[in-house]
Design a protein around this motif. Structure first.
Motif, PDB file in Angstrom:
ATOM      1  N   MET A 171      34.759 -35.095  -0.856  1.00  7.48           N
ATOM      2  CA  MET A 171      33.332 -34.907  -0.890  1.00  7.48           C
ATOM      3  C   MET A 171      32.807 -35.336  -2.257  1.00  7.48           C
ATOM      4  SD  MET A 171      31.062 -31.545  -0.127  1.00  7.48           S
ATOM      5  CE  MET A 171      30.770 -31.973   1.555  1.00  7.48           C
ATOM      6  N   GLU A 172      31.738 -36.071  -2.234  1.00  6.77           N
ATOM      7  CA  GLU A 172      31.141 -36.595  -3.461  1.00  6.77           C
ATOM      8  C   GLU A 172      30.228 -35.554  -4.106  1.00  6.77           C
ATOM      9  OE1 GLU A 172      28.600 -40.520  -4.813  1.00  6.77           O
ATOM     10  OE2 GLU A 172      29.055 -40.182  -2.715  1.00  6.77           O
ATOM     11  N   LYS A 173      30.293 -35.477  -5.415  1.00  9.86           N
ATOM     12  CA  LYS A 173      29.461 -34.540  -6.154  1.00  9.86           C
ATOM     13  C   LYS A 173      28.068 -35.144  -6.337  1.00  9.86           C
ATOM     14  CE  LYS A 173      29.449 -31.749 -10.307  1.00  9.86           C
ATOM     15  NZ  LYS A 173      30.174 -31.395 -11.518  1.00  9.86           N
ATOM     16  N   VAL A 174      27.032 -34.377  -5.985  1.00  9.14           N
ATOM     17  CA  VAL A 174      25.655 -34.820  -6.134  1.00  9.14           C
ATOM     18  C   VAL A 174      25.138 -34.304  -7.467  1.00  9.14           C
ATOM     19  CG1 VAL A 174      23.332 -34.716  -5.161  1.00  9.14           C
ATOM     20  CG2 VAL A 174      25.316 -34.781  -3.636  1.00  9.14           C
ATOM     21  N   LEU A 175      24.633 -35.199  -8.289  1.00  8.04           N
ATOM     22  CA  LEU A 175      24.204 -34.852  -9.642  1.00  8.04           C
ATOM     23  C   LEU A 175      22.700 -34.605  -9.734  1.00  8.04           C
ATOM     24  CD1 LEU A 175      26.378 -37.484 -11.523  1.00  8.04           C
ATOM     25  CD2 LEU A 175      26.910 -35.085 -11.069  1.00  8.04           C
ATOM     26  N   ALA A 176      22.123 -34.052  -8.677  1.00 11.56           N
ATOM     27  CA  ALA A 176      20.702 -33.709  -8.658  1.00 11.56           C
ATOM     28  C   ALA A 176      20.508 -32.495  -7.759  1.00 11.56           C
ATOM     29  CB  ALA A 176      19.874 -34.878  -8.152  1.00 11.56           C
ATOM     30  N   ASN A 177      19.476 -31.720  -8.030  1.00 10.85           N
ATOM     31  CA  ASN A 177      19.201 -30.537  -7.217  1.00 10.85           C
ATOM     32  C   ASN A 177      18.415 -30.865  -5.961  1.00 10.85           C
ATOM     33  OD1 ASN A 177      20.486 -28.803  -9.006  1.00 10.85           O
ATOM     34  ND2 ASN A 177      18.641 -28.529 -10.222  1.00 10.85           N
ATOM     35  N   LYS A 178      17.800 -32.024  -5.922  1.00 10.50           N
ATOM     36  CA  LYS A 178      16.997 -32.430  -4.771  1.00 10.50           C
ATOM     37  C   LYS A 178      17.564 -33.715  -4.193  1.00 10.50           C
ATOM     38  CE  LYS A 178      12.982 -30.228  -6.694  1.00 10.50           C
ATOM     39  NZ  LYS A 178      11.659 -30.345  -7.233  1.00 10.50           N
ATOM     40  N   THR A 179      17.451 -33.852  -2.866  1.00  9.95           N
ATOM     41  CA  THR A 179      17.935 -35.055  -2.193  1.00  9.95           C
ATOM     42  C   THR A 179      16.871 -35.579  -1.244  1.00  9.95           C
ATOM     43  OG1 THR A 179      18.926 -33.808  -0.376  1.00  9.95           O
ATOM     44  CG2 THR A 179      20.344 -34.289  -2.267  1.00  9.95           C
ATOM     45  N   THR A 180      17.000 -36.847  -0.899  1.00  8.63           N
ATOM     46  CA  THR A 180      16.144 -37.468   0.099  1.00  8.63           C
ATOM     47  C   THR A 180      16.941 -38.582   0.762  1.00  8.63           C
ATOM     48  OG1 THR A 180      13.940 -38.369   0.516  1.00  8.63           O
ATOM     49  CG2 THR A 180      15.099 -39.181  -1.431  1.00  8.63           C
ATOM     50  N   SER A 181      16.459 -39.041   1.898  1.00 11.22           N
ATOM     51  CA  SER A 181      17.158 -40.112   2.614  1.00 11.22           C
ATOM     52  C   SER A 181      16.457 -41.441   2.370  1.00 11.22           C
ATOM     53  CB  SER A 181      17.172 -39.813   4.112  1.00 11.22           C
ATOM     54  OG  SER A 181      15.856 -39.901   4.624  1.00 11.22           O
ATOM     55  N   LEU A 182      17.156 -42.514   2.697  1.00 19.53           N
ATOM     56  CA  LEU A 182      16.544 -43.836   2.595  1.00 19.53           C
ATOM     57  C   LEU A 182      15.326 -43.937   3.501  1.00 19.53           C
ATOM     58  CD1 LEU A 182      19.661 -46.187   2.436  1.00 19.53           C
ATOM     59  CD2 LEU A 182      18.010 -45.741   0.629  1.00 19.53           C
ATOM     60  N   THR A 183      15.378 -43.280   4.643  1.00 26.70           N
ATOM     61  CA  THR A 183      14.252 -43.290   5.575  1.00 26.70           C
ATOM     62  C   THR A 183      13.016 -42.662   4.944  1.00 26.70           C
ATOM     63  OG1 THR A 183      15.802 -43.126   7.416  1.00 26.70           O
ATOM     64  CG2 THR A 183      13.491 -42.595   7.878  1.00 26.70           C
ATOM     65  N   GLU A 184      13.212 -41.548   4.228  1.00 26.64           N
ATOM     66  CA  GLU A 184      12.082 -40.881   3.582  1.00 26.64           C
ATOM     67  C   GLU A 184      11.468 -41.733   2.476  1.00 26.64           C
ATOM     68  OE1 GLU A 184      12.624 -36.162   3.774  1.00 26.64           O
ATOM     69  OE2 GLU A 184      14.303 -37.218   2.811  1.00 26.64           O
ATOM     70  N   LEU A 185      12.232 -42.687   1.927  1.00 23.29           N
ATOM     71  CA  LEU A 185      11.704 -43.559   0.883  1.00 23.29           C
ATOM     72  C   LEU A 185      10.672 -44.548   1.407  1.00 23.29           C
ATOM     73  CD1 LEU A 185      14.713 -44.383  -1.444  1.00 23.29           C
ATOM     74  CD2 LEU A 185      12.679 -43.051  -1.970  1.00 23.29           C
ATOM     75  N   ARG A 186      10.491 -44.597   2.724  1.00 22.00           N
ATOM     76  CA  ARG A 186       9.426 -45.430   3.282  1.00 22.00           C
ATOM     77  C   ARG A 186       8.058 -44.905   2.842  1.00 22.00           C
ATOM     78  NH1 ARG A 186      11.945 -45.855   9.337  1.00 22.00           N
ATOM     79  NH2 ARG A 186      13.647 -47.268   8.766  1.00 22.00           N
ATOM     80  N   GLU A 187       8.021 -43.626   2.485  1.00 16.45           N
ATOM     81  CA  GLU A 187       6.794 -43.007   1.976  1.00 16.45           C
ATOM     82  C   GLU A 187       7.090 -42.450   0.582  1.00 16.45           C
ATOM     83  OE1 GLU A 187       4.418 -40.813   5.018  1.00 16.45           O
ATOM     84  OE2 GLU A 187       6.357 -40.842   6.059  1.00 16.45           O
ATOM     85  N   PRO A 188       7.170 -43.333  -0.427  1.00 18.94           N
ATOM     86  CA  PRO A 188       7.588 -42.907  -1.763  1.00 18.94           C
ATOM     87  C   PRO A 188       6.679 -41.864  -2.393  1.00 18.94           C
ATOM     88  CG  PRO A 188       6.817 -45.175  -1.785  1.00 18.94           C
ATOM     89  CD  PRO A 188       6.872 -44.754  -0.365  1.00 18.94           C
ATOM     90  N   GLU A 189       5.390 -41.847  -2.026  1.00 20.70           N
ATOM     91  CA  GLU A 189       4.491 -40.847  -2.607  1.00 20.70           C
ATOM     92  C   GLU A 189       4.905 -39.430  -2.231  1.00 20.70           C
ATOM     93  OE1 GLU A 189       3.004 -42.048   1.340  1.00 20.70           O
ATOM     94  OE2 GLU A 189       3.495 -43.218  -0.426  1.00 20.70           O
ATOM     95  N   LYS A 190       5.458 -39.246  -1.039  1.00 20.14           N
ATOM     96  CA  LYS A 190       5.943 -37.919  -0.639  1.00 20.14           C
ATOM     97  C   LYS A 190       7.189 -37.535  -1.433  1.00 20.14           C
ATOM     98  CE  LYS A 190       4.085 -37.795   4.034  1.00 20.14           C
ATOM     99  NZ  LYS A 190       4.405 -37.693   5.471  1.00 20.14           N
ATOM    100  N   VAL A 191       8.071 -38.517  -1.661  1.00 14.72           N
ATOM    101  CA  VAL A 191       9.278 -38.261  -2.455  1.00 14.72           C
ATOM    102  C   VAL A 191       8.876 -37.890  -3.877  1.00 14.72           C
ATOM    103  CG1 VAL A 191      11.398 -39.269  -3.380  1.00 14.72           C
ATOM    104  CG2 VAL A 191      10.706 -39.761  -1.024  1.00 14.72           C
ATOM    105  N   LEU A 192       7.910 -38.619  -4.433  1.00 14.87           N
ATOM    106  CA  LEU A 192       7.420 -38.316  -5.779  1.00 14.87           C
ATOM    107  C   LEU A 192       6.816 -36.919  -5.843  1.00 14.87           C
ATOM    108  CD1 LEU A 192       5.759 -41.701  -6.716  1.00 14.87           C
ATOM    109  CD2 LEU A 192       7.756 -40.684  -7.795  1.00 14.87           C
ATOM    110  N   ALA A 193       6.067 -36.547  -4.834  1.00 15.75           N
ATOM    111  CA  ALA A 193       5.441 -35.221  -4.812  1.00 15.75           C
ATOM    112  C   ALA A 193       6.500 -34.119  -4.735  1.00 15.75           C
ATOM    113  CB  ALA A 193       4.476 -35.115  -3.636  1.00 15.75           C
ATOM    114  N   LYS A 194       7.529 -34.335  -3.912  1.00 17.32           N
ATOM    115  CA  LYS A 194       8.607 -33.342  -3.799  1.00 17.32           C
ATOM    116  C   LYS A 194       9.440 -33.256  -5.068  1.00 17.32           C
ATOM    117  CE  LYS A 194      11.361 -34.063  -0.413  1.00 17.32           C
ATOM    118  NZ  LYS A 194      12.190 -34.218   0.787  1.00 17.32           N
ATOM    119  N   ALA A 195       9.636 -34.390  -5.714  1.00 18.40           N
ATOM    120  CA  ALA A 195      10.500 -34.442  -6.900  1.00 18.40           C
ATOM    121  C   ALA A 195       9.899 -33.696  -8.073  1.00 18.40           C
ATOM    122  CB  ALA A 195      10.770 -35.886  -7.288  1.00 18.40           C
ATOM    123  N   GLY A 196       8.587 -33.772  -8.202  1.00 17.11           N
ATOM    124  CA  GLY A 196       7.973 -33.153  -9.364  1.00 17.11           C
ATOM    125  C   GLY A 196       8.495 -33.823 -10.623  1.00 17.11           C
ATOM    126  N   ASN A 197       9.158 -33.063 -11.461  1.00 13.55           N
ATOM    127  CA  ASN A 197       9.670 -33.572 -12.733  1.00 13.55           C
ATOM    128  C   ASN A 197      11.193 -33.614 -12.765  1.00 13.55           C
ATOM    129  OD1 ASN A 197       9.435 -34.490 -15.387  1.00 13.55           O
ATOM    130  ND2 ASN A 197       9.651 -32.441 -16.206  1.00 13.55           N
TER     131      ASN A 197
END
Length: 82
Positions: A1-27
């Protein structure tokens, strides 16, 4: 299992709407997943503003190594007996 170096994740599909990813990511950084495998990381500039990069000195590397060895002494002693 690969170690994820971030507390938040998203899929490539969700990147079709980058503004939502940006809003969820915050800082904070976001791991980009493709079929449950990390393929990339998205780190907003604001998350990196507080980061100060510097070169490690020989002394700082030695201190870090000694601290890691001290922290894992019990494990190292256990494995030495095997």
């Amino acid at each position: 299992m690969e170690k994820v170096l971030a507390n938040k994740t998203t899929s490539l599909t969700e990147l079709r709407e980058p503004e939502k990813v940006l809003a969820k990511a915050g800082n904070s950084p976001v791991a980009i997943l493709n079929h449950s495998d990390v393929v990339s990381y998205f780190a907003p500039k604001s998350a990196m503003d507080d980061t100060t990069l510097s070169f490690a000195t020989k002394e700082s590397k030695q201190e870090t190594l000694e601290q890691c060895l001290a922290d894992n002494k019990d494990l190292i002693d256990y494995l030495r007996d095997k």
